[in-house]
Write a protein that holds these residues in place. Structure first.
Motif, PDB file in Angstrom:
ATOM      1  N   TYR C   5       0.875  -1.155   0.000  1.00 52.34           N
ATOM      2  CA  TYR C   5       0.000   0.000   0.000  1.00 52.34           C
ATOM      3  C   TYR C   5       0.915   1.208   0.000  1.00 52.34           C
ATOM      4  N   GLU C   6       0.682   2.100  -0.976  1.00 46.09           N
ATOM      5  CA  GLU C   6       1.646   3.189  -1.145  1.00 46.09           C
ATOM      6  C   GLU C   6       1.001   4.552  -0.933  1.00 46.09           C
ATOM      7  N   VAL C   7       1.652   5.329  -0.096  1.00 48.80           N
ATOM      8  CA  VAL C   7       1.147   6.649   0.241  1.00 48.80           C
ATOM      9  C   VAL C   7       2.196   7.689  -0.121  1.00 48.80           C
ATOM     10  N   ARG C   8       1.754   8.783  -0.693  1.00 51.55           N
ATOM     11  CA  ARG C   8       2.687   9.900  -0.897  1.00 51.55           C
ATOM     12  C   ARG C   8       2.114  11.159  -0.266  1.00 51.55           C
ATOM     13  N   LEU C   9       2.969  11.850   0.478  1.00 55.61           N
ATOM     14  CA  LEU C   9       2.609  13.128   1.055  1.00 55.61           C
ATOM     15  C   LEU C   9       3.449  14.180   0.346  1.00 55.61           C
ATOM     16  N   GLY C  10       2.778  15.157  -0.250  1.00 55.17           N
ATOM     17  CA  GLY C  10       3.529  16.171  -0.990  1.00 55.17           C
ATOM     18  C   GLY C  10       3.147  17.568  -0.533  1.00 55.17           C
ATOM     19  N   GLY C  11       4.123  18.456  -0.557  1.00 57.68           N
ATOM     20  CA  GLY C  11       3.853  19.844  -0.180  1.00 57.68           C
ATOM     21  C   GLY C  11       5.115  20.646  -0.331  1.00 57.68           C
ATOM     22  N   GLN C  38       9.904   4.370   4.644  1.00 57.03           N
ATOM     23  CA  GLN C  38       9.577   5.763   4.344  1.00 57.03           C
ATOM     24  C   GLN C  38      10.779   6.375   3.633  1.00 57.03           C
ATOM     25  N   THR C  39      10.537   6.975   2.492  1.00 59.83           N
ATOM     26  CA  THR C  39      11.603   7.677   1.788  1.00 59.83           C
ATOM     27  C   THR C  39      11.152   9.105   1.555  1.00 59.83           C
ATOM     28  N   GLN C  40      12.074   9.913   1.121  1.00 64.04           N
ATOM     29  CA  GLN C  40      11.725  11.307   0.925  1.00 64.04           C
ATOM     30  C   GLN C  40      12.530  11.892  -0.191  1.00 64.04           C
ATOM     31  N   SER C  41      12.024  12.972  -0.762  1.00 62.82           N
ATOM     32  CA  SER C  41      12.870  13.735  -1.660  1.00 62.82           C
ATOM     33  C   SER C  41      12.553  15.186  -1.418  1.00 62.82           C
ATOM     34  N   ALA C  53       7.222  12.935   0.840  1.00 59.34           N
ATOM     35  CA  ALA C  53       7.535  11.735   1.607  1.00 59.34           C
ATOM     36  C   ALA C  53       6.685  10.596   1.073  1.00 59.34           C
ATOM     37  N   ASP C  54       7.343   9.465   0.793  1.00 58.23           N
ATOM     38  CA  ASP C  54       6.624   8.260   0.388  1.00 58.23           C
ATOM     39  C   ASP C  54       6.607   7.284   1.559  1.00 58.23           C
TER      40      ASP C  54
END
Lengths: 380, 281, 196
Positions: C5-11, C38-41, C53-54
């Motif tokens: 299950y994949e979640v992305r938080l963007g802002g 959890q990964t991030q870019s 953040a993924d």
């Protein structure tokens, strides 16, 4: 409230490196801020003074490398951590540590280069620099974790190998691994094997600091021990004093290489995944090995016999492992976030026996499972 | 046994292949003598002394003396020394460098070591030239002088090492010459005993490279020049700045007290552990 | 839950995106007992740059650590909504902070003014991310409210527990209302789309 399991954490790769180092006995860190390795310095600055260790922020990475060598000579396990631009700067004194046989650990969290590149984007562009970055012929041990738990384990291993073989060890991982957070369970410190350098037991007047031994590693006195020996980056004789004699320089150079060669069975670590019947073998490391693993699973579901050789030790290069793989697999795929650094080694060892395909990416994005799958389809 | 024989017997490494690498007439031997006399006066045990050097003629000093000795890379001696001292503060760490070593390639390390006030002693041999590599101009080569990389004469302004050390925050700064050997003994002794970062700049001569290219005469002539041009800090205070032009001010330039890095870091450790116990509590 | 299950938080930097990712990952992993990565870019700026953040969660060990096709996208600004919407699965959930996201790519988007609520109800813009975590908890069935609360409270600064617990609750309640209202009003267009 829900109770958490003991020793279970959501932890970043960089953080796990620190935890491993501390368990291995690291009590000195010198570093300079640099993305994406800064967390290592930050966490060290918090944790080291709690355990009577020392953190110092130096004026640059050259100084950081000098300081950790000094601390190690004074008997304290020590490390620094940096990224590409700083890794270029540590090379000078990294060579000193090879030459003077001073144990220490250097972390390099690889970011996109060359030069300033993109500080926040991942890469695997420092593989060759980790091997050949400092001048002159020298041995190198380079370990490449691909999970957060492995960041912990290999951090411990890096210290153990550096102490045992009296040589700097490089922990080389890409930004994805460094910044990734995973749920991991850490072992209790008492469950972790920790190796310390062998110290001399002879009286000081009998001590020969660079004497040859069966394993090629001489016992190491520390400053203040009463042995009062000399350490230099110049070519030196077995007493540690500068020499211009080829009959002394030659055996010394032989020994610092031989000590690593003799340690191959222990130093060279890899993971063989579904390779027994594989016609196609992927050779990968770091975060890319995770994409490769997914690609292997997905391809096998479609009936393609693919396997993965995951390199945990990048240097010394695992020649025998690759040779074993190409006995069966005649098609190799080497995906890397660089223009082809490990693939050159694979080709060198392969000597034309199997076909070597490369997937290279230097645009700051990771290599996805789909990208590898696509290549598997193309070559199968 | 005369005093000098006792010192030689006690402090030199007799199993080391003498003769040493320095040219006949070089000032480095005088500095080595002053260093040994100063250390002997401090009463410190040989086991507790670490002598660290960089690269160049001065870099070869440690190999001859019976301490814990470390011959590092060019310009980096202070960084290694920092690690040694912080790993074991019981060790007395003395660093010996040349002018190019300490102020050009190691200039950044030098000012930051001074600023941090780690309890180290830095002895800088200033002979105005890169001697070992064959007489190239250094950051302390005066304007208008010649060197093998400044055959048309040097167009750069020189660094004043002691004044740089004062500005960078060193708590003890002294300047001596190889001619004023007794002053040198006492400056080095005071710098070693000083808690914090102590600097001694030693004006030396390189008659083989610098002297020859600039027609300054023999080693004796160059030492006479030191004798004739040196003024003490006290005398200098009474002199006008134009009178001081081309002179060497010798003596103690600074002797002050500032918090020492190790003492401050001990407090950091206490604060860190307090934080830890409150987290656990 | 399926395999992944994949979640992305963007802002943007400063909105607490990475912290939200960490809290969500801890709720799922440490309290919910799942495997989680959890990964991030992010860009070089500490504030104002793009931040993402993924969070990948699974019942099995996770190989590829980044999101491939999103089950849930939380877009806290317009740019991340525009950029990441194409990575959302067809039946994926899009949640936007309608304070900043004024143009939504689908009528199915769940629009909640997280920042406005944070500002008006709590006088602290900083809790917008915690409100959004409350909404995620309510809108998906990947995590229980209890675990999410535990994860939030373990991460927020001491002395702000009540504020954050209330913010989380506000997110849950608002999302519930939005969900109900959408159920009543938006069935029509969805069915219409299917015919189309």
């Amino acid at each position: 409230m829900k109770k958490r399991r003991p020793r279970e954490f959501l932890m970043q790769g960089n953080e796990a490196v620190v935890e491993g180092a501390l368990v291995a006995g690291c009590r000195f860190f010198a570093g300079y801020p640099i993305t994406p390795a800064t967390e290592i310095a930050e966490i060290m600055s918090v944790k080291l003074p709690q355990v009577d260790g020392t953190f110092i922020q130096m004026e640059d990475e050259i100084a950081s490398m000098g300081a950790i060598i000094g601390a190690s000579l004074a008997g304290t396990k020590s490390m620094t951590a940096t990224s590409g631009p700083g890794f270029s700067l540590v090379q000078e004194n990294l060579g000193f540590a090879c030459m003077a046989e001073v144990p220490c650990v250097v972390g390099d969290v690889m970011r996109l280069g060359p030069s300033t590149g993109i500080p926040t984007y991942p890469s695997q562009g420092d593989v060759m620099q980790a091997r050949w970055g400092t001048h002159g012929d020298h041995p190198a041990i380079v370990l490449a974790p691909s999970t957060v738990r492995e960041c912990f384990d290999l951090s411990v291993k890096a210290f153990n190998l550096s102490e045992k073989y009296r040589t700097p060890v490089i922990l080389l991982f890409d930004e994805v691994v460094g910044h990734m957070r995973e749920k991991i369970t850490l072992p209790r410190p008492e469950e972790v094997e920790v190796i310390d350098r062998i110290r001399p037991t002879v009286p000081p007047e009998w001590y020969i600091p660079y004497e040859d031994t069966t394993q090629g590693v001489s016992p190491m006195a520390i400053f203040g021990d009463g042995y009062r020996f000399h350490v230099t980056g110049l070519a030196h004789d077995i007493r540690g004093f500068p020499t211009l004699r080829s009959d002394e320089i030659g055996p010394f150079m032989d020994r610092i290489h031989r000590k690593i060669t003799l340690g191959f069975p222990e130093i060279q670590m890899g993971e063989f995944f579904q390779l027994e019947d594989a016609d196609i073998a992927i050779i990968a490391y770091g975060s890319v090995a995770r994409s490769a693993r997914r690609a292997v699973i997905d391809a096998r579901e479609k009936g393609v016999k693919v396997g993965l050789l995951r390199l945990i030790t990048l240097w010394p290069f695992m020649r025998t492992a690759v040779e074993r793989v190409i006995q069966k697999a005649k098609m190799l795929i080497v995906p890397e976030m660089n223009m082809g650094q490990i693939s050159r080694e694979v080709k060198r060892v392969n000597e034309g026996k199997a076909k070597v395909n490369t997937i290279n990416r230097v645009d700051g994005l990771t290599i996805t499972p789909q990208q590898i799958l696509k290549r598997i389809r193309e070559v199968s | 046994m005369p005093e000098i024989t006792k010192l030689i017997y006690k402090y030199l490494r007799h199993d080391k292949k003498f003769p040493h690498v320095w040219c006949p007439g070089c000032g480095t031997g005088i500095i080595l003598g002053a260093l040994i006399r100063a250390i002997d006066r401090t009463g410190y045990e040989k086991d507790d002394i670490v002598l660290v050097s960089g690269i160049g003629c001065s870099g070869r000093i440690p190999v001859y003396v019976d301490f814990n000795t470390l011959h590092t890379t060019h310009g980096r001696a202070l960084t290694f020394a920092t690690g040694i001292k912080l790993a074991n503060s019981n060790l007395n760490v003395i660093v010996i460098m040349g002018d190019g070593d300490a102020i050009a390639i190691g200039g950044n390390h030098f000012i930051h070591a001074a600023r941090r006030n780690i309890d180290l002693t830095a002895i800088i041999v200033n002979n105005n030239v890169y001697g070992m590599t064959g007489g190239q101009y250094s950051p302390t080569t005066p304007y208008g002088m010649r060197a093998t990389t400044a055959v048309y004469s040097n167009i750069e302004q020189e660094f004043k090492i002691s004044e740089l050390a004062v500005t960078a925050g060193a708590v003890f700064v002294g300047r001596g010459t190889v001619y004023h050997a007794k002053l040198l003994d006492s400056l080095i002794e005071r710098a070693i005993l000083k808690k914090g970062f102590g600097v001694v700049e030693v004006i030396s001569h390189c008659h083989i490279q610098y002297g020859k290219q600039n027609l300054l005469g023999s080693a004796v002539d160059m030492m006479k020049w030191q004798r004739d041009n040196a003024v003490t800090v006290q005398e200098a205070k009474r002199m006008k700045s134009e009178e001081l032009e081309g002179r060497i001010i010798i003596g103690v330039l600074v002797d002050k007290d500032l918090p020492i890095y190790q003492d401050e870091y001990d407090k950091v450790r206490e604060r860190a552990k307090e934080g830890l116990s409150s987290l656990e509590g | 839950m399926g395999e992944r299950y994949e979640v992305r938080l963007g802002g943007s930097g400063g909105q607490g995106i990475i912290l939200s990712g960490i809290i969500l990952a801890e709720a799922l992993g440490l309290y919910g007992g799942k495997f989680v990565v959890q990964t991030q870019s992010y860009g070089p700026e500490a504030r104002g740059g793009a931040s993402r953040a993924d969070v990948v969660v699974s019942d099995e060990e996770i190989d590829y650590p980044k999101a491939i096709k999103l089950d849930l996208l939380l877009a806290m600004n317009q740019k991340s909504c525009d950029e990441y919407y194409r990575d959302l699965k067809e039946d994926g959930i899009l949640v936007v902070d309608s304070t900043f996201v004024t143009q939504v790519p689908t009528s199915k988007a769940i629009q909640i003014p997280f920042t406005k609520i944070a500002r008006e109800k709590f006088h602290r813009e900083i809790v917008a991310n915690i409100i959004s975590l409350g909404a995620i908890t309510e809108l998906t069935n990947i995590i229980s409210h209890k675990f999410m609360e535990a994860a939030v409270l373990a991460r927020v600064p001491k002395g702000t527990e009540k504020l954050n617990r209330d913010a989380l609750k506000a997110g849950v309640i608002t999302a519930r209302k939005v969900k109900e209202s959408m159920r009543n009003e938006d069935i029509q267009p969805q069915e219409f789309q299917r015919e189309d």
